[in-house]
Design a protein around this motif. Structure first.
Motif, short mmCIF file in Angstrom:
data_model
loop_
_atom_site.label_atom_id
_atom_site.label_comp_id
_atom_site.label_asym_id
_atom_site.label_seq_id
_atom_site.Cartn_x
_atom_site.Cartn_y
_atom_site.Cartn_z
N TRP A 1 0.82 -1.22 0.00
CA TRP A 1 0.00 0.00 0.00
C TRP A 1 0.86 1.28 0.00
CZ3 TRP A 1 -1.73 -4.02 3.37
CH2 TRP A 1 -2.89 -4.67 2.93
N THR B 1 -3.10 5.82 4.74
CA THR B 1 -4.47 5.43 4.42
C THR B 1 -5.32 5.98 5.56
OG1 THR B 1 -3.66 3.44 3.36
CG2 THR B 1 -5.99 3.47 3.93
N ASN C 1 -8.83 5.87 5.89
CA ASN C 1 -10.18 5.40 6.21
C ASN C 1 -10.18 4.53 7.46
OD1 ASN C 1 -9.26 2.94 5.24
ND2 ASN C 1 -10.52 2.96 3.39
N ASN D 1 -6.53 3.73 9.11
CA ASN D 1 -5.17 3.41 9.55
C ASN D 1 -4.43 4.58 10.20
OD1 ASN D 1 -5.99 2.27 6.74
ND2 ASN D 1 -5.05 0.57 7.84
C1 FUC Z 1 -7.20 -0.38 3.72
C2 FUC Z 1 -7.52 -1.66 4.44
C3 FUC Z 1 -6.49 -2.68 4.24
C4 FUC Z 1 -5.13 -2.09 4.57
C5 FUC Z 1 -4.89 -0.86 3.74
C6 FUC Z 1 -3.62 -0.17 4.04
O1 FUC Z 1 -7.33 -0.55 2.35
O2 FUC Z 1 -8.75 -2.17 4.04
O3 FUC Z 1 -6.80 -3.73 5.11
O4 FUC Z 1 -5.06 -1.76 5.91
O5 FUC Z 1 -5.91 0.05 3.97
#
Ligand code: FUC
Length: 794
Positions: A392, A397, A399, A401
């Motif tokens: 990734w 991220t 949403n 993380n």
């Molecule tokens: C989102 C999550 C994945 C992962 C990614 C970095 O897309 O759905 O599980 O953590 O972020």
């Protein structure tokens, strides 16, 4: 029988001695006592895999220390080294298609909407850039292939990684630190026999431009640039523009040092200190005019005449200033003295509760190591990455993380580590305003589900999950959390309010009336419930976040006495937003339509946002919704990826079920979800679960969120709201509560024995234990001790 502190930390007297002075200086009551409980990761073997290596960091410079006896590898990063270049990702003309997108979705034509979104509404280019590995420092020790008495450790209290072993009766020791005050990674090599230190240091980089080292006087230099085109993490149409440099200086005591283009050779020395500095040309997201060479020369000059002891002392003091603010003791058992990898394997047997305390403190350690004022915020891997194509892109991220990364920060008394996130929001308010205009013709700013070093804010990857409008709004709620925990009005006025206002204006312009709804509620969209169900109008999570954001913005304006008209407008809008709904399975609906599938075990539990990190759903304030949330969580099941477990842990703690929260913790702190070095595994490695785990343990011990759905003001300080049976006895010091309080607690056999509240300001607070609540008068800086009956102790 569980017992408190074992003395295994003291086994390493040689590490403990230099710390003795600092130990005595502990201020918080109980901290000195707790200092006896080890907060050390340790192993009997060097790391083979990267996820066995030990992480060090100063917010910017990260290192992974493998600890090989014959060959030490320290893989390192600088948090500003990325592929790409300053770039505006917004899609000109996208806004023209917004009405059609909505119309298609209202007509139930999701596939057509997604196709149109993909064609006309996405980021340019479609994907964002990647965080990059910088280099590797190797130290080769000839003849050290078969060591005896090997031990490798990371002491979280001093932030020192260390290796010790014997070869032919000589004990060799190595320490590695990443110093914030001195902005360098520093290695110390010693032996207990004069003249026995002999090694070669080399520097390499995994970057495709394959930089070679050169000797410049006494210094070994590694200089490169991210390959402009054809880099594995490049994107079509963008020329990579980052340059980087690292400089290595080796100083030996006794013996000889020889520097060539190939490396640095040390022979016949008593000891050696290795100083590594690194920098890039990054100044800000839109400016790459810095000179990495000048930065490195300056950093190295500043420490050239500093001895290792002075560097180490400054490093330890700086780290402990933050780390020591919180201590946590949980019962130690025989298992607690085992090597860390064995402890992880055995945690679920329930005989090692103290590992939960180590794991909690490891999250705090990682926060200090990956997010300090002036650095980038912790990304998907914090600052630790060895891959040119990381999972990734090792970006942000948002949403779940990035927000999860910062869940523990206020609660666990590391408020200043939050700063990098707020700096990033300042940038995103600029790039996100362009996206708000180009894609929505709206005021304010918006961030979709990812961002990178260039502060991309447009929807990426695919329309079904990339078009999601509440990333910026969620992050903006962190500004409000900072205010709630600190009461800092200047921060509220200067930093928080402008960003909260911009985030709110976006929704004032983009929420639409739901034509299918006779009550004419306002809904968001196009958007999605991350990352399932595809593109929709009005996912529940969006509404929970927007209600929370607007309430915070309105309250902030009220406190500051400004923007009265806007406050009225936002209050009217907020009331009309589609409410939480309970569906046919008794679940909290994830969407406007009652279409939740009871067999869906997806890792995202987005509609639980209102339970945690939000608070509009609480067992006390909204019991029916809380019961529905429990039903939804049960439908989703416990088993999940790392961060998803981190979320569920906090959710069950918020719902007051400590034992269920502990069950989730045992799933998180198990071999498939926690690497031998304690890094969280999605899998692969993703740091969010570590931070979610730390926040979750704290959430079991103290909660202070509002208890009624419309309030955004500090709630009652709830002591031991979700204590699991697995933690019968314990003590915590220094947790923060909203309203500007610090809380110490001790408990025995599951019952509070004593609590201490320290307030930032004179005033009063409501404190709760079980069903009992009392108002406690507090004085700034004074310890107010209360007993299990909530009465003041003398
Ligand atoms: C989102 C999550 C994945 C992962 C990614 C970095 O897309 O759905 O599980 O953590 O972020």
């Amino acid at each position: 029988m569980p017992r408190f502190p074992s003395s295994s930390a003291l086994e390493w007297l040689w590490l403990a001695i230099p710390l003795a002075g600092v130990l005595c200086a502990s201020s918080a009551a109980g901290a000195a006592e707790a200092a006896n409980q080890p907060v050390t990761l340790w192993y009997t073997r060097p790391a083979k895999a990267w996820t066995e290596a030990l992480a060090i960091g100063n917010g910017r410079l990260g290192g992974m220390v493998f600890g090989g006896s014959a060959k030490e590898r320290i893989q390192f990063n600088d948090d500003t080294l990325w592929s790409g270049a300053p770039h505006d990702y917004s899609h000109d003309g996208a806004a023209k298609h917004l009405p059609t997108l909505r119309k298609l979705l209202f007509e139930g034509k999701q596939r057509e909407a997604q196709q149109l979104g993909m064609k006309e509404f996405m980021s340019v280019p479609l994907r964002q850039m990647a965080y990059q590995p910088f280099g590797d420092l190797y130290l080769s020790f000839p003849g050290h292939e078969k060591p005896d008495d090997y031990r490798r450790e990371l002491d979280l209290r001093s932030a020192v990684a260390a290796v010790r072993y014997k070869v032919n009766g000589v004990t060799f020791r190595r320490e590695v630190i990443s110093s914030f005050p001195d902005q360098a990674i520093v290695v110390r090599v010693t032996a207990d026999k004069k003249g026995a230190v002999r090694f070669t240091a080399t520097l390499t980089s995994p970057q495709p431009d394959k930089p070679a080292t050169v000797a410049e006087g006494k210094v070994l230099v590694l200089r490169g640039r991210i390959k402009p085109e054809g880099h594995p993490a490049g994107r079509k149409g963008i020329v990579n523009a980052m340059t980087y440099e690292a400089r290595l200086l080796v100083e030996a005591e006794g013996g000889a040092v020889k520097v060539t283009d190939d490396g640095v050779e040390v022979s016949g020395a008593d000891a050696a200190t290795i100083k590594l500095v690194a920098a890039t040309n990054h100044k800000s997201y839109d400016d790459l005019s810095a000179d990495p060479k000048a930065r490195c020369v300056k950093a190295l000059a500043a420490i050239a005449s500093k001895g290792y002891d002075a560097i180490r002392t400054a490093h330890v003091a700086d780290h402990r200033k933050l780390f020591d603010r919180v201590t946590l003791e949980l019962p130690a058992t025989d298992s607690s003295s085992k090597p860390t990898d064995e402890r992880i394997a055995g945690f679920r047997e329930g005989k090692d509760p103290q590992l939960a305390a180590l794991y909690f403190q490891f999250g705090r350690y990682l926060m200090i190591a990956s997010s300090r004022p002036g650095t980038q915020p912790a990304n998907l891997q914090g600052i630790w990455n060895d891959k040119v194509r990381p999972p990734w892109e090792s970006k942000w991220t948002v949403n779940i993380n990035t927000e999860m990364n910062y869940w523990p920060v206020e609660l666990c008394n590391l408020s200043e580590c939050h700063d990098p996130l707020f700096d990033m929001l300042d940038d995103l308010a600029v790039t996100g305003a362009k996206v708000a205009k180009a894609h929505y013709n709206a005021r304010g700013w918006v961030l979709h589900h990812n961002t990178d070093l260039w502060r991309g804010a447009a929807p990426i990857n695919a329309s079904n999950h990339g078009i999601w409008v509440t990333g910026g709004a969620w992050l903006a709620t962190h500004l409000w959390e900072r205010y709630l925990f600190t009461g800092d009005k200047e921060f509220l006025a200067k930093r928080a309010y402008p960003l909260l206002k911009g985030a709110s204006l976006f929704f004032a312009d983009t929420l639409v009336e739901d034509p299918r709804d006779e009550d004419k509620h306002l809904i968001s969209g196009p958007s999605n419930s991350p990352e399932q169900g595809g593109l929709v109008m009005g996912p529940t999570m969006d509404h929970q976040i927007i209600r929370h954001l607007l309430a915070a913005c309105i309250e902030a304006g009220r406190i500051l006495g400004i923007d009265e008209d806007l406050r009225k407008e936002l209050t009217a809008i907020r009331k009309r937003i589609a409410p939480n709904r309970i569906g046919k399975h008794g679940q909290l609906q994830e969407w406007i339509e009652d279409k939740d599938n009871p067999r869906n075990h997806h890792r995202h539990v987005s509609h639980m946002w209102g339970v945690y990190p939000g608070w509009e759903v609480t067992p006390g304030g909204t019991p029916k919704l809380a019961a529905a949330a429990i039903k939804s969580l049960e439908m989703r099941g416990d088993i999940a990826t790392g961060w998803s477990l981190g979320w569920k842990l906090n959710l069950w703690a918020r719902l007051g079920d400590g034992n269920h929260a502990y069950t989730i913790l045992t799933l998180l702190l198990s071999p498939g979800r926690t690497a031998p070095n304690l890094f969280d595994l999605h899998p692969p490695f993703q740091i969010d679960g570590n931070f979610g785990g730390t926040a979750g343990v704290a959430e079991m011990l103290v909660q202070s969120h509002p208890q009624t759905p419309d309030s955004v003001l500090p709630g009652v300080i709830h002591l031991l709201p979700a204590l699991p049976d697995a933690f019968p006895d314990g003590r915590v010091t220094g947790l923060r509560a909203r309203g500007g309080f610090e809380v110490d607690l001790a408990w025995k056999k599951g019952k509070l024995t004593e609590a201490t509240i320290r307030a930032d300001r004179d005033g009063a607070c409501d404190v709760r234990i079980g069903a009992k609540t009392a108002t406690v008068t507090v004085r700034a800086g004074q310890d107010i001790r209360i007993g299990a009956d909530l009465k003041r102790l003398p």
